[in-house]
Design an enzyme around this catalytic site. Structure first.
Site, PDB file in Angstrom:
ATOM      1  N   LEU A  99     -11.389  -9.157 -42.417  1.00 31.96           N
ATOM      2  CA  LEU A  99      -9.940  -9.217 -43.390  1.00 31.96           C
ATOM      3  C   LEU A  99      -9.481 -10.515 -43.835  1.00 31.96           C
ATOM      4  O   LEU A  99      -8.783 -11.284 -42.481  1.00 31.96           O
ATOM      5  CB  LEU A  99      -9.089  -8.228 -43.134  1.00 31.96           C
ATOM      6  CG  LEU A  99      -7.736  -8.489 -43.943  1.00 31.96           C
ATOM      7  CD1 LEU A  99      -8.907  -7.150 -45.261  1.00 31.96           C
ATOM      8  CD2 LEU A  99      -6.510  -6.781 -43.329  1.00 31.96           C
ATOM      9  N   ASP A 100      -9.727 -10.787 -44.543  1.00 30.21           N
ATOM     10  CA  ASP A 100      -8.610 -13.013 -44.291  1.00 30.21           C
ATOM     11  C   ASP A 100      -7.677 -12.867 -44.458  1.00 30.21           C
ATOM     12  O   ASP A 100      -6.889 -12.298 -44.034  1.00 30.21           O
ATOM     13  CB  ASP A 100      -9.085 -13.768 -46.093  1.00 30.21           C
ATOM     14  CG  ASP A 100     -10.880 -13.103 -46.479  1.00 30.21           C
ATOM     15  OD1 ASP A 100     -11.726 -13.201 -45.519  1.00 30.21           O
ATOM     16  OD2 ASP A 100     -10.857 -13.829 -47.692  1.00 30.21           O
TER      17      ASP A 100
END
Length: 319
Positions: free
Chosen positions: A48-49
């Site tokens: 997840l960025d």
């Protein structure tokens, strides 16, 4: 012969369904959780960025063996697209590369949604973890290179428009493995002739977990240290009892809800853990299955195949 070093940490197993905050990287989150639980082993089921928030399932101990099943599960994201600008990273982080004064009407946005539903072809962003000739695309992009990333097949279960105010649109998407939400924003902006990028992104579900499984870093720290915080609390001061934080784990077996379940006796479980096949008994037991999981007293024993009425273990779990 060199002696094997003793493993550091506790042999704790289970899933932490972390509500990752904006600004924290996935690797940083795994390190934090591993430290809080003093776990021997940890890993996550899908990056997840840092600019995204929401569900980051983190596996501890034996649960790391079930990571591929969670990675393959459907995911649900809520995301806001800001219209009028396209950026190098397809989100707020990168500089603007294209801009437009045009803004789409709500009816235009809704009319576009069927094009992005079902099995479609999608080109990943330049800033992505895709490997090109052995190198990550984001490393090449940071060096100023524009690389040719081939489009690939993805599946969008649904794409709903939740809100629209002209400047921005809020969507919810349910999608399969390998989908880039940033690419959805980029491509919709191009189709609408106004450009677009992700302004906010939150992952709200990763199958089989739901929002009810969420736990925050603050909740974990409170369970681990009580009135203390992790800041300035040395290992000598840390409490010995991990019961409160361990109670926040989701059982390892939940990740395998997608597989046929076979209940076995304690004796059969012992044989399976030694790598031996066992006969499956019971009227409701499946006769054939490429993959299934065996449990004993509700505890996960192994993942294996069922062939001709026998469970043949492929991957066993410590009891």
């Amino acid at each position: 012969m060199a002696r094997r070093g003793k493993k550091k940490g506790r042999p704790v197993s289970g899933w932490v369904v972390l509500d990752k905050p904006v600004g924290m990287g996935s690797t940083e989150a795994v390190s934090k959780i591993k430290w809080l639980f003093q776990a021997e082993k940890a890993g996550h089921a899908g990056t997840l960025d840092p600019l995204a928030s929401g569900m980051l399932p983190i596996a501890l101990g034996e649960a790391t063996k079930t990571v591929p099943y969670v990675q393959d599960g459907a995911k649900v994201y809520r995301f806001t697209v800001a219209w009028g600008e396209e950026r190098t990273t397809d989100d707020l982080e990168g500089p603007v590369t294209n801009s437009s004064d045009r803004r789409p009407a709500e009816a235009e946005v809704r009319a576009l949604l069927p094009k992005y539903t079902g099995i479609i072809m999608q080109t990943p962003p330049q800033f992505s973890a895709i490997k090109i000739a052995g190198e990550r695309a984001y490393d090449l992009a940071r060096d100023g290179e524009t690389v040719d990333i081939p489009a690939r097949e993805i599946e969008i279960g649904r794409l709903d428009l939740i809100e629209h105010n002209g400047e921005r649109s809020l969507f919810e998407v349910e999608c399969g493995k390998g989908t880039y939400v940033r690419s959805l924003a980029r491509d919709m902006g191009r189709d609408l002739g106004c450009f677009g990028h992700i302004a906010e992104l939150r992952r709200v579900e990763v199958e089989p977990f739901t929002a009810g499984d969420f736990v925050t870093v603050a909740e974990l720290e409170a369970a681990r240290f009580g009135d203390k915080t992790d800041e300035g609390a040395g290992e000598a001061e840390a409490p010995v009892d991990f019961g409160a934080i361990d109670a926040l784990l989701v059982d390892t077996a939940v990740a395998l809800d997608c597989l046929p379940q076979v209940a076995v006796s304690d004796d059969a479980a012992t044989k399976i853990r030694l790598g031996n096949p066992v006969i499956i008994r019971g009227r409701d037991a499946p006769v054939e299955a490429e993959e299934a999981c065996a449990t004993a007293r509700g505890k996960l024993v192994a993942i294996g195949a069922i062939e001709q009425g026998m469970f043949k273990p492929k991957r066993v779990f410590v009891g």
